[in-house]
Write a protein that holds these residues in place. Structure first.
Motif, PDB file in Angstrom:
ATOM      1  N   LEU A 236       0.747  -1.277  -0.016  1.00 32.52           N
ATOM      2  CA  LEU A 236      -0.247   0.007   0.042  1.00 32.52           C
ATOM      3  C   LEU A 236       0.841   1.375  -0.248  1.00 32.52           C
ATOM      4  CD1 LEU A 236      -2.799  -0.938   2.646  1.00 32.52           C
ATOM      5  CD2 LEU A 236      -2.779  -1.333   0.305  1.00 32.52           C
ATOM      6  N   LEU A 237       0.729   2.293  -0.970  1.00 31.80           N
ATOM      7  CA  LEU A 237       1.353   3.319  -0.932  1.00 31.80           C
ATOM      8  C   LEU A 237       0.910   4.509  -0.440  1.00 31.80           C
ATOM      9  CD1 LEU A 237       2.246   3.282  -4.876  1.00 31.80           C
ATOM     10  CD2 LEU A 237       3.453   2.202  -3.011  1.00 31.80           C
ATOM     11  N   ASN A 238      -0.274   4.383  -0.116  1.00 33.38           N
ATOM     12  CA  ASN A 238      -1.091   5.633   0.657  1.00 33.38           C
ATOM     13  C   ASN A 238      -2.038   4.734   1.586  1.00 33.38           C
ATOM     14  OD1 ASN A 238      -0.169   7.917  -0.985  1.00 33.38           O
ATOM     15  ND2 ASN A 238      -1.478   6.619  -2.453  1.00 33.38           N
ATOM     16  N   PHE A 239      -1.719   5.010   2.847  1.00 31.06           N
ATOM     17  CA  PHE A 239      -2.738   4.329   3.777  1.00 31.06           C
ATOM     18  C   PHE A 239      -3.078   5.242   5.312  1.00 31.06           C
ATOM     19  CE2 PHE A 239       1.261   2.655   4.622  1.00 31.06           C
ATOM     20  CZ  PHE A 239       1.590   2.301   5.832  1.00 31.06           C
ATOM     21  N   ASP A 240      -3.934   4.916   5.963  1.00 26.14           N
ATOM     22  CA  ASP A 240      -4.254   5.823   7.161  1.00 26.14           C
ATOM     23  C   ASP A 240      -4.462   4.651   8.187  1.00 26.14           C
ATOM     24  OD1 ASP A 240      -5.466   6.882   9.454  1.00 26.14           O
ATOM     25  OD2 ASP A 240      -6.072   8.435   8.432  1.00 26.14           O
ATOM     26  N   GLU A 241      -3.505   4.466   8.935  1.00 32.00           N
ATOM     27  CA  GLU A 241      -3.584   3.323   9.874  1.00 32.00           C
ATOM     28  C   GLU A 241      -4.981   3.331  10.811  1.00 32.00           C
ATOM     29  OE1 GLU A 241      -0.177   1.834  11.588  1.00 32.00           O
ATOM     30  OE2 GLU A 241       1.041   3.367  10.807  1.00 32.00           O
ATOM     31  N   ASP A 242      -5.334   4.437  11.208  1.00 32.48           N
ATOM     32  CA  ASP A 242      -6.419   4.648  12.005  1.00 32.48           C
ATOM     33  C   ASP A 242      -7.585   4.233  11.287  1.00 32.48           C
ATOM     34  OD1 ASP A 242      -4.943   5.639  14.133  1.00 32.48           O
ATOM     35  OD2 ASP A 242      -5.020   7.799  13.655  1.00 32.48           O
ATOM     36  N   GLU A 243      -7.636   4.406   9.949  1.00 30.66           N
ATOM     37  CA  GLU A 243      -8.959   4.148   9.154  1.00 30.66           C
ATOM     38  C   GLU A 243      -9.067   2.594   8.864  1.00 30.66           C
ATOM     39  OE1 GLU A 243     -11.386   5.934   7.819  1.00 30.66           O
ATOM     40  OE2 GLU A 243     -11.195   7.455   9.320  1.00 30.66           O
ATOM     41  N   LEU A 244      -7.763   2.039   8.416  1.00 35.86           N
ATOM     42  CA  LEU A 244      -7.714   0.685   7.981  1.00 35.86           C
ATOM     43  C   LEU A 244      -8.693  -0.148   8.426  1.00 35.86           C
ATOM     44  CD1 LEU A 244      -4.020   0.049   7.154  1.00 35.86           C
ATOM     45  CD2 LEU A 244      -5.925  -0.004   5.579  1.00 35.86           C
ATOM     46  N   LEU A 245      -8.725  -0.342   9.714  1.00 32.26           N
ATOM     47  CA  LEU A 245      -9.606  -1.212  10.341  1.00 32.26           C
ATOM     48  C   LEU A 245     -10.697  -0.418  11.300  1.00 32.26           C
ATOM     49  CD1 LEU A 245      -7.055  -4.171  11.203  1.00 32.26           C
ATOM     50  CD2 LEU A 245      -8.602  -4.030   9.393  1.00 32.26           C
ATOM     51  N   GLY A 246     -10.712   0.664  11.451  1.00 33.81           N
ATOM     52  CA  GLY A 246     -11.819   1.493  12.137  1.00 33.81           C
ATOM     53  C   GLY A 246     -12.614   2.258  11.599  1.00 33.81           C
ATOM     54  N   GLY A 247     -12.859   2.390  10.078  1.00 36.24           N
ATOM     55  CA  GLY A 247     -13.630   3.044   9.560  1.00 36.24           C
ATOM     56  C   GLY A 247     -15.097   2.523   9.516  1.00 36.24           C
ATOM     57  N   ALA A 248     -16.043   3.403   9.010  1.00 35.48           N
ATOM     58  CA  ALA A 248     -17.286   3.168   9.354  1.00 35.48           C
ATOM     59  C   ALA A 248     -17.684   1.611   8.181  1.00 35.48           C
ATOM     60  CB  ALA A 248     -18.282   4.158   8.920  1.00 35.48           C
ATOM     61  N   PRO A 249     -18.642   0.853   8.670  1.00 36.16           N
ATOM     62  CA  PRO A 249     -18.921  -0.175   7.767  1.00 36.16           C
ATOM     63  C   PRO A 249     -19.717   0.434   6.428  1.00 36.16           C
ATOM     64  CG  PRO A 249     -20.248  -0.189   9.697  1.00 36.16           C
ATOM     65  CD  PRO A 249     -19.246   0.885   9.790  1.00 36.16           C
ATOM     66  N   ILE A 250     -19.312  -0.398   5.183  1.00 31.49           N
ATOM     67  CA  ILE A 250     -20.363  -0.219   4.144  1.00 31.49           C
ATOM     68  C   ILE A 250     -21.497  -0.762   4.239  1.00 31.49           C
ATOM     69  CG2 ILE A 250     -20.533  -0.205   1.673  1.00 31.49           C
ATOM     70  CD1 ILE A 250     -18.195   1.447   2.575  1.00 31.49           C
ATOM     71  N   GLN A 251     -22.699  -0.117   4.132  1.00 33.37           N
ATOM     72  CA  GLN A 251     -24.130  -0.443   4.474  1.00 33.37           C
ATOM     73  C   GLN A 251     -24.982  -0.254   3.077  1.00 33.37           C
ATOM     74  OE1 GLN A 251     -24.460   1.828   8.413  1.00 33.37           O
ATOM     75  NE2 GLN A 251     -25.659   0.089   8.585  1.00 33.37           N
ATOM     76  N   ASP A 252     -25.921  -0.907   3.016  1.00 29.74           N
ATOM     77  CA  ASP A 252     -26.981  -0.968   2.004  1.00 29.74           C
ATOM     78  C   ASP A 252     -28.243  -0.051   2.986  1.00 29.74           C
ATOM     79  OD1 ASP A 252     -25.838  -1.526  -0.084  1.00 29.74           O
ATOM     80  OD2 ASP A 252     -26.306  -3.746   0.234  1.00 29.74           O
ATOM     81  N   ILE A 253     -28.666   0.882   2.657  1.00 30.22           N
ATOM     82  CA  ILE A 253     -29.740   1.599   3.565  1.00 30.22           C
ATOM     83  C   ILE A 253     -30.758   2.149   2.525  1.00 30.22           C
ATOM     84  CG2 ILE A 253     -28.132   2.340   5.266  1.00 30.22           C
ATOM     85  CD1 ILE A 253     -28.437   5.189   4.372  1.00 30.22           C
ATOM     86  N   THR A 254     -31.966   1.982   3.354  1.00 30.72           N
ATOM     87  CA  THR A 254     -33.303   2.696   2.646  1.00 30.72           C
ATOM     88  C   THR A 254     -33.496   3.840   3.279  1.00 30.72           C
ATOM     89  OG1 THR A 254     -34.194   0.555   2.211  1.00 30.72           O
ATOM     90  CG2 THR A 254     -35.679   2.283   2.130  1.00 30.72           C
ATOM     91  N   THR A 255     -33.869   5.031   2.326  1.00 26.60           N
ATOM     92  CA  THR A 255     -34.286   6.161   2.716  1.00 26.60           C
ATOM     93  C   THR A 255     -35.608   6.786   2.507  1.00 26.60           C
ATOM     94  OG1 THR A 255     -33.230   7.592   1.386  1.00 26.60           O
ATOM     95  CG2 THR A 255     -31.749   6.762   3.263  1.00 26.60           C
TER      96      THR A 255
END
Length: 347
Positions: A91-110
């Motif tokens: 990986l050439l660009n990465f944020d260690e805090d984000e790698l395993l701590g980001g918000a999960p991808i979700q399918d939502i209805t609005t």
């Protein structure tokens, strides 16, 4: 059923599985690994990485993001790359805090609550969360809105709202003549209707623990994530200096000026400059106005841009010009944040 392979990322020592019918980036999203990304269409280079070992294939992409010489050396864009063997990828660009701590991808209805014109070609689309009960995201991220009646096709739009009220979402959308989704905003979508959304995506977020002054550059519907950052900064009491430059053609293309002024009043060191490229007629009262493209104004106003963190969002030509300015001003790449996404057709 497609074969499954193992991908190892270095230098972060993270492993995951990828099937042969998904890109490496999509496989990472599916498993809660938040790799750096932007357009997800092979255009922006945010996910550029280097293949150390293994058999991969990269599909069609912009040579601006990864040129032929780089591809021959082993560089790939993970959003356009499939694995056909166990692989090791740097990986050439990465944020260690984000790698395993980001918000999960979700399918939502609005549910649509309002569609409000903000300028002659930008509307505010407000939605209430229907299901699931919770939607986690960070200020500045974007989502895919599924086209009603054609759920396989999506349009990407940035959120203007913050996680302080995650059940009510706002998108600022520029309507292009002949656009599929633009036509629906004018003709078929209305309050009470439903929209399916997938997200959140992107890394256009204020990073915890950073101390440099912030320069925000926006244009058109790029107001959305910048406004989200301002709202978030006001909510958390951010003390870093913030300078916001917004590019528009004329004063009639400016909007949310009252809220920008209100948010700025709650920040200890904030300035806003409206950059008008075509006409300086009838400038709004109480607003600092400069003539010229936003990048030209920033070039003159920010001689030490390299000592700031730069956040960019707007039409692709504006983002390209802003990236060129940042490079010319020797701004380190890890101090530049942007999401540059385009739709497969008009938005």
């Amino acid at each position: 059923m497609s074969e499954t392979h193992r991908v190892t990322f270095v230098p972060v020592d993270i492993e995951m599985e990828v099937t042969e019918d998904e890109t490496i980036l999509d496989a990472a999203f599916r498993q809660g690994i938040h790799l750096m990304h932007g357009c997800r269409e092979g255009r922006c280079s945010a996910c550029k990485s280097y293949v150390l070992d293994g058999d991969v294939q990269m599909d069609g992409h912009s040579t601006f993001a990864c040129n032929d010489a780089e591809a021959d050396e082993g560089y790939v864009l993970l959003c356009k790359t499939w694995a056909y063997d166990d692989c090791e990828i740097e990986l050439l660009n990465f944020d260690e805090d984000e790698l395993l701590g980001g918000a999960p991808i979700q399918d939502i209805t609005t549910t649509i609550t309002s569609i409000t014109p903000m300028t002659g070609d930008i509307v505010s689309l407000k939605l209430d969360l229907t299901e699931p009960a919770e939607f986690e995201f960070k200020a500045g991220q974007f989502c895919d809105i599924h086209i009603p009646g054609d759920e396989e096709n999506t349009r990407s739009f940035s959120l203007a709202t913050t996680p302080s009220n995650p059940k009510q979402l706002e998108f600022l959308i520029k309507k292009y003549p002949g656009g599929v989704f633009a036509g629906m905003l004018d003709e078929s979508l209305e309050a009470g209707g439903q929209l399916a959304i997938t997200g959140p995506y992107g890394s256009f977020t204020i990073k915890d623990g950073h101390v440099l002054p912030i320069v925000l550059m926006g244009g058109g519907a790029g107001m959305a994530p910048v406004l989200a950052l301002l709202r978030h900064a006001s909510e958390i009491g951010l003390t870093r200096p913030i300078r916001f430059y917004y590019g528009a053609r004329t004063a009639a293309d400016l909007f949310y000026l009252d809220e920008i002024e209100r948010l700025g009043a709650h920040l200890p060191d904030f300035t806003f400059t409206a950059c008008l490229s075509e006409s300086m007629d009838s400038p709004p009262d109480g607003v600092t106005v400069a003539q010229g493209n936003v990048t030209d104004v920033v070039d003159q106003a920010e001689p030490e841009l390299n000592r700031t963190e730069v956040y960019l969002c707007g039409p692709p030509p504006m983002v390209d010009a802003a990236l060129a300015l940042a490079e010319a001003k020797a701004v380190p790449k890890d101090q530049v944040f942007y999401d540059k996404f385009t739709s497969p057709a008009f938005d």
